[in-house]
Design a protein around this motif. Sequence first.
Motif, PDB file in Angstrom:
ATOM      1  N   ALA A 350       0.858  -1.201   0.000  1.00 55.98           N
ATOM      2  CA  ALA A 350       0.000   0.000   0.000  1.00 55.98           C
ATOM      3  C   ALA A 350       0.884   1.237   0.000  1.00 55.98           C
ATOM      4  O   ALA A 350       1.907   1.266   0.672  1.00 55.98           O
ATOM      5  CB  ALA A 350      -0.911   0.013   1.212  1.00 55.98           C
ATOM      6  N   PRO A 351       0.485   2.237  -0.784  1.00 59.71           N
ATOM      7  CA  PRO A 351       1.234   3.489  -0.761  1.00 59.71           C
ATOM      8  C   PRO A 351       0.717   4.408   0.347  1.00 59.71           C
ATOM      9  O   PRO A 351      -0.433   4.297   0.763  1.00 59.71           O
ATOM     10  CB  PRO A 351       0.928   4.091  -2.130  1.00 59.71           C
ATOM     11  N   LEU A 352       1.568   5.295   0.827  1.00 56.62           N
ATOM     12  CA  LEU A 352       1.114   6.362   1.730  1.00 56.62           C
ATOM     13  C   LEU A 352       1.104   7.680   0.971  1.00 56.62           C
ATOM     14  O   LEU A 352       0.504   8.659   1.374  1.00 56.62           O
ATOM     15  CB  LEU A 352       2.038   6.477   2.939  1.00 56.62           C
ATOM     16  N   SER A 353       1.826   7.687  -0.139  1.00 59.20           N
ATOM     17  CA  SER A 353       1.928   8.851  -0.998  1.00 59.20           C
ATOM     18  C   SER A 353       0.881   8.681  -2.094  1.00 59.20           C
ATOM     19  O   SER A 353       0.765   7.607  -2.677  1.00 59.20           O
ATOM     20  CB  SER A 353       3.340   8.860  -1.598  1.00 59.20           C
ATOM     21  N   SER A 354       0.105   9.739  -2.339  1.00 51.87           N
ATOM     22  CA  SER A 354      -0.998   9.615  -3.288  1.00 51.87           C
ATOM     23  C   SER A 354      -0.529   9.834  -4.723  1.00 51.87           C
ATOM     24  O   SER A 354      -0.157  10.952  -5.095  1.00 51.87           O
ATOM     25  CB  SER A 354      -2.089  10.619  -2.936  1.00 51.87           C
ATOM     26  N   PRO A 356      -2.464   9.590  -7.560  1.00 56.50           N
ATOM     27  CA  PRO A 356      -3.382  10.460  -8.323  1.00 56.50           C
ATOM     28  C   PRO A 356      -3.184  11.943  -8.022  1.00 56.50           C
ATOM     29  O   PRO A 356      -3.274  12.773  -8.919  1.00 56.50           O
ATOM     30  CB  PRO A 356      -4.762   9.990  -7.871  1.00 56.50           C
ATOM     31  N   LYS A 357      -2.902  12.274  -6.746  1.00 57.62           N
ATOM     32  CA  LYS A 357      -2.673  13.680  -6.387  1.00 57.62           C
ATOM     33  C   LYS A 357      -1.362  14.181  -6.983  1.00 57.62           C
ATOM     34  O   LYS A 357      -1.257  15.334  -7.405  1.00 57.62           O
ATOM     35  CB  LYS A 357      -2.625  13.826  -4.863  1.00 57.62           C
TER      36      LYS A 357
ATOM     37  N   CYS B  85     -11.058  12.032   1.217  1.00 57.88           N
ATOM     38  CA  CYS B  85     -10.042  11.027   0.862  1.00 57.88           C
ATOM     39  C   CYS B  85      -8.953  11.666   0.003  1.00 57.88           C
ATOM     40  O   CYS B  85      -9.262  12.343  -0.972  1.00 57.88           O
ATOM     41  CB  CYS B  85     -10.689   9.877   0.100  1.00 57.88           C
ATOM     42  N   THR B  86      -7.689  11.451   0.381  1.00 60.76           N
ATOM     43  CA  THR B  86      -6.600  12.016  -0.406  1.00 60.76           C
ATOM     44  C   THR B  86      -5.988  10.969  -1.343  1.00 60.76           C
ATOM     45  O   THR B  86      -4.918  11.185  -1.889  1.00 60.76           O
ATOM     46  CB  THR B  86      -5.508  12.627   0.487  1.00 60.76           C
ATOM     47  N   GLN B  87      -6.667   9.838  -1.483  1.00 61.37           N
ATOM     48  CA  GLN B  87      -6.246   8.809  -2.449  1.00 61.37           C
ATOM     49  C   GLN B  87      -4.862   8.263  -2.141  1.00 61.37           C
ATOM     50  O   GLN B  87      -4.078   7.992  -3.054  1.00 61.37           O
ATOM     51  CB  GLN B  87      -6.260   9.374  -3.875  1.00 61.37           C
ATOM     52  N   CYS B  88      -4.523   8.098  -0.850  1.00 61.34           N
ATOM     53  CA  CYS B  88      -3.180   7.570  -0.558  1.00 61.34           C
ATOM     54  C   CYS B  88      -3.160   6.054  -0.681  1.00 61.34           C
ATOM     55  O   CYS B  88      -2.244   5.502  -1.277  1.00 61.34           O
ATOM     56  CB  CYS B  88      -2.676   8.055   0.801  1.00 61.34           C
ATOM     57  N   GLY B  89      -4.159   5.389  -0.104  1.00 58.37           N
ATOM     58  CA  GLY B  89      -4.195   3.933  -0.241  1.00 58.37           C
ATOM     59  C   GLY B  89      -3.846   3.167   1.016  1.00 58.37           C
ATOM     60  O   GLY B  89      -3.850   1.934   1.026  1.00 58.37           O
ATOM     61  N   ALA B  90      -3.532   3.873   2.118  1.00 62.31           N
ATOM     62  CA  ALA B  90      -3.133   3.209   3.363  1.00 62.31           C
ATOM     63  C   ALA B  90      -4.204   2.237   3.869  1.00 62.31           C
ATOM     64  O   ALA B  90      -3.890   1.205   4.459  1.00 62.31           O
ATOM     65  CB  ALA B  90      -2.816   4.247   4.435  1.00 62.31           C
ATOM     66  N   THR B  92      -6.143   0.333   2.146  1.00 61.96           N
ATOM     67  CA  THR B  92      -6.450  -0.817   1.279  1.00 61.96           C
ATOM     68  C   THR B  92      -5.797  -2.118   1.741  1.00 61.96           C
ATOM     69  O   THR B  92      -6.296  -3.191   1.409  1.00 61.96           O
ATOM     70  CB  THR B  92      -6.060  -0.532  -0.186  1.00 61.96           C
ATOM     71  N   VAL B  93      -4.701  -2.035   2.515  1.00 60.52           N
ATOM     72  CA  VAL B  93      -4.120  -3.286   3.039  1.00 60.52           C
ATOM     73  C   VAL B  93      -4.665  -3.623   4.425  1.00 60.52           C
ATOM     74  O   VAL B  93      -4.374  -4.682   4.963  1.00 60.52           O
ATOM     75  CB  VAL B  93      -2.576  -3.254   3.136  1.00 60.52           C
ATOM     76  N   MET B 102      -7.892  -0.584  -4.361  1.00 60.91           N
ATOM     77  CA  MET B 102      -7.149   0.305  -5.226  1.00 60.91           C
ATOM     78  C   MET B 102      -7.295  -0.141  -6.681  1.00 60.91           C
ATOM     79  O   MET B 102      -7.013  -1.289  -7.022  1.00 60.91           O
ATOM     80  CB  MET B 102      -5.690   0.246  -4.812  1.00 60.91           C
ATOM     81  N   ARG B 104      -5.928  -0.264 -10.191  1.00 58.29           N
ATOM     82  CA  ARG B 104      -4.592  -0.166 -10.788  1.00 58.29           C
ATOM     83  C   ARG B 104      -4.718  -0.241 -12.300  1.00 58.29           C
ATOM     84  O   ARG B 104      -5.598  -0.937 -12.786  1.00 58.29           O
ATOM     85  CB  ARG B 104      -3.704  -1.305 -10.283  1.00 58.29           C
ATOM     86  N   PRO B 105      -3.876   0.445 -13.070  1.00 58.03           N
ATOM     87  CA  PRO B 105      -2.710   1.211 -12.623  1.00 58.03           C
ATOM     88  C   PRO B 105      -3.032   2.651 -12.209  1.00 58.03           C
ATOM     89  O   PRO B 105      -2.123   3.393 -11.886  1.00 58.03           O
ATOM     90  CB  PRO B 105      -1.828   1.212 -13.876  1.00 58.03           C
ATOM     91  N   GLU B 106      -4.305   3.051 -12.201  1.00 58.71           N
ATOM     92  CA  GLU B 106      -4.644   4.445 -11.860  1.00 58.71           C
ATOM     93  C   GLU B 106      -4.263   4.795 -10.431  1.00 58.71           C
ATOM     94  O   GLU B 106      -4.044   5.953 -10.114  1.00 58.71           O
ATOM     95  CB  GLU B 106      -6.150   4.692 -12.061  1.00 58.71           C
ATOM     96  N   MET B 107      -4.232   3.796  -9.544  1.00 57.08           N
ATOM     97  CA  MET B 107      -3.894   3.970  -8.126  1.00 57.08           C
ATOM     98  C   MET B 107      -4.902   4.852  -7.397  1.00 57.08           C
ATOM     99  O   MET B 107      -4.558   5.601  -6.492  1.00 57.08           O
ATOM    100  CB  MET B 107      -2.472   4.546  -7.954  1.00 57.08           C
ATOM    101  N   THR B 108      -6.179   4.726  -7.800  1.00 59.48           N
ATOM    102  CA  THR B 108      -7.216   5.475  -7.102  1.00 59.48           C
ATOM    103  C   THR B 108      -7.948   4.550  -6.123  1.00 59.48           C
ATOM    104  O   THR B 108      -8.100   3.358  -6.382  1.00 59.48           O
ATOM    105  CB  THR B 108      -8.242   6.071  -8.083  1.00 59.48           C
TER     106      THR B 108
END
Lengths: 397, 139
Positions: A350-354, A356-357, B85-90, B92-93, B102, B104-108
């Motif tokens: 999982a990323p912590l850095s966005s 899309p932003k 939501c800032t779309q970080c992804g924390a 999702t795990v 999430m 992928r590959p858009e990572m939204t």
Amino acid sequence: MSQLRTIQEINEKIAKGQVVVATAEEVISLVEKQGVEKTARQVDVVTTGTFGPMCSSGAFLNLGHTTPRMRMSKVSLNGVSAYAGIAAVDVYIGATEIPETDPANSDFPGAFNYGGAHVIEDLVAGKQVFLQATSYGTDCYPRQKLEKYITLADVNEAYLFNPRNCYQNYNVAVNLSDRTIYTYMGILKPNLGNANYCSAGQLSPLLNDPLYRTIGVGTKIFLGGGIGYVAWQGTQHNPNVARTENGVPRGGAGTLALIGDLKQMTTKYLRGVSFLGYGVSMQVGVGIPIPILDEQMLRHTAVTDAEIKAQIVDYSEAYPQGTGGSLGEVSYAELKSGKIIVQGKEVPTAPLSSYPKAREIAELLKAWILKGDFALTEPVAPLPTVEFPVKFEDQAK
Amino acid sequence: MIKRKVVLHFPATVVEQPFIYTLAKEYNVVANILKANINPRKEGRMVVELSAEDQEFNAAMDFLHSRGVQVLPLEQQIIWVEDRCTQCGACTVICPTNALWMKRPEMTVSFCSEKCIVCERCLKACPARAVEALYLSGE
């Protein structure tokens, strides 16, 4: 290598509306399609972006004088202490400061719902913030106590000053122990339950100028939705690290100290965040334009996630004990796929850095430059760097 | 055939009655209990997936209502505040059912309410606090 253009020439093209700008993502597909040489001749500027938690952030505020005057020795904003050990009515509110009344980790894992970063976000959102100040009286500053609501508009000067932002690459955090741990890299589940990473990879500013050839002191940037500048090398800036053949660090390396007018910023690109069991941090949006002065700069900006490597680090033992050691190296392409292999086990990432932003910021900065609203700057001093013989594979064909 | 995830609210007066047994025995309802608790005021709250033939399912719902059990649709319980939501992804795990996932590959980041079991782990795993639990208290 022969120079293709100067920053002055780029600015002339920006003024005339003739500049060609690509984001750090778009430039990759351009190089794939038409090669390095042609792309370098075509593209003047590549825009980068990142949006992630950057703890080493905060804001200087000048709260304005009262009548009678007051020195303000102890200051809090919404219960969060701000450093006032500078001149009268100047304070620095740090992103990670929490209210004295916060139970922190005595009720483990602490929630850390509000702190300095949230105060800054509230100010940027135009909300009222409760100011409490006390002082010992002096002949010139007799007032000893003040309580009132303020907004960002009431504050004379307000500027973000972040001592360490834009880390050039970072660790991939995992947990080898048998209990859940709570870190600044997020919640890490036991026995390699997940792997968290924090970089925009191929879009990240310092990964697109890995040897700091164009980014230096004085470089004008996008910061939190407004205009900012690189003030200095960031704390812990360390160019002397292992690098791949194209000069990209294989782990944490350079950092930037950034400054910018808080009054121009928006909560879209500046947000208070809470890390369970760890504390408060601030998500900061940064975008940096990179002038394509020569082919080498174009090759740097065309770096892909597959070519950027990061080290997997155990945050249950190796990191907290400072014993070091990497459990392996992975690329950002692998990290972004959603799973990596660590010690033979498939681990979700999982990323912590966005991302899309980060893309949004690179696009926005591109739009500003194309509109003629944002000109590039010549750095006034370089950042500490290393002599590094860059070897590129022949992508030109 | 109806299959639905619901939240059942049991008032203190009925909390000791064997509802799940009755649902299975009288109405042929298959109940998969995802989460259950009784608060200090003796009110019960259960997140459960119920499935049965249409007629029996509806009869079972009538039975629950008649006994004062409130049945609420599950998707009303966890709110993903997309703007916050800032779309970080924390998250999702941390989400055990991939309801927060999430693309992928858009990572939204997206939220699929059908997959949510209201475990509420996301509430504090989200650094931006963009997930909220909506507690609908029984009147």
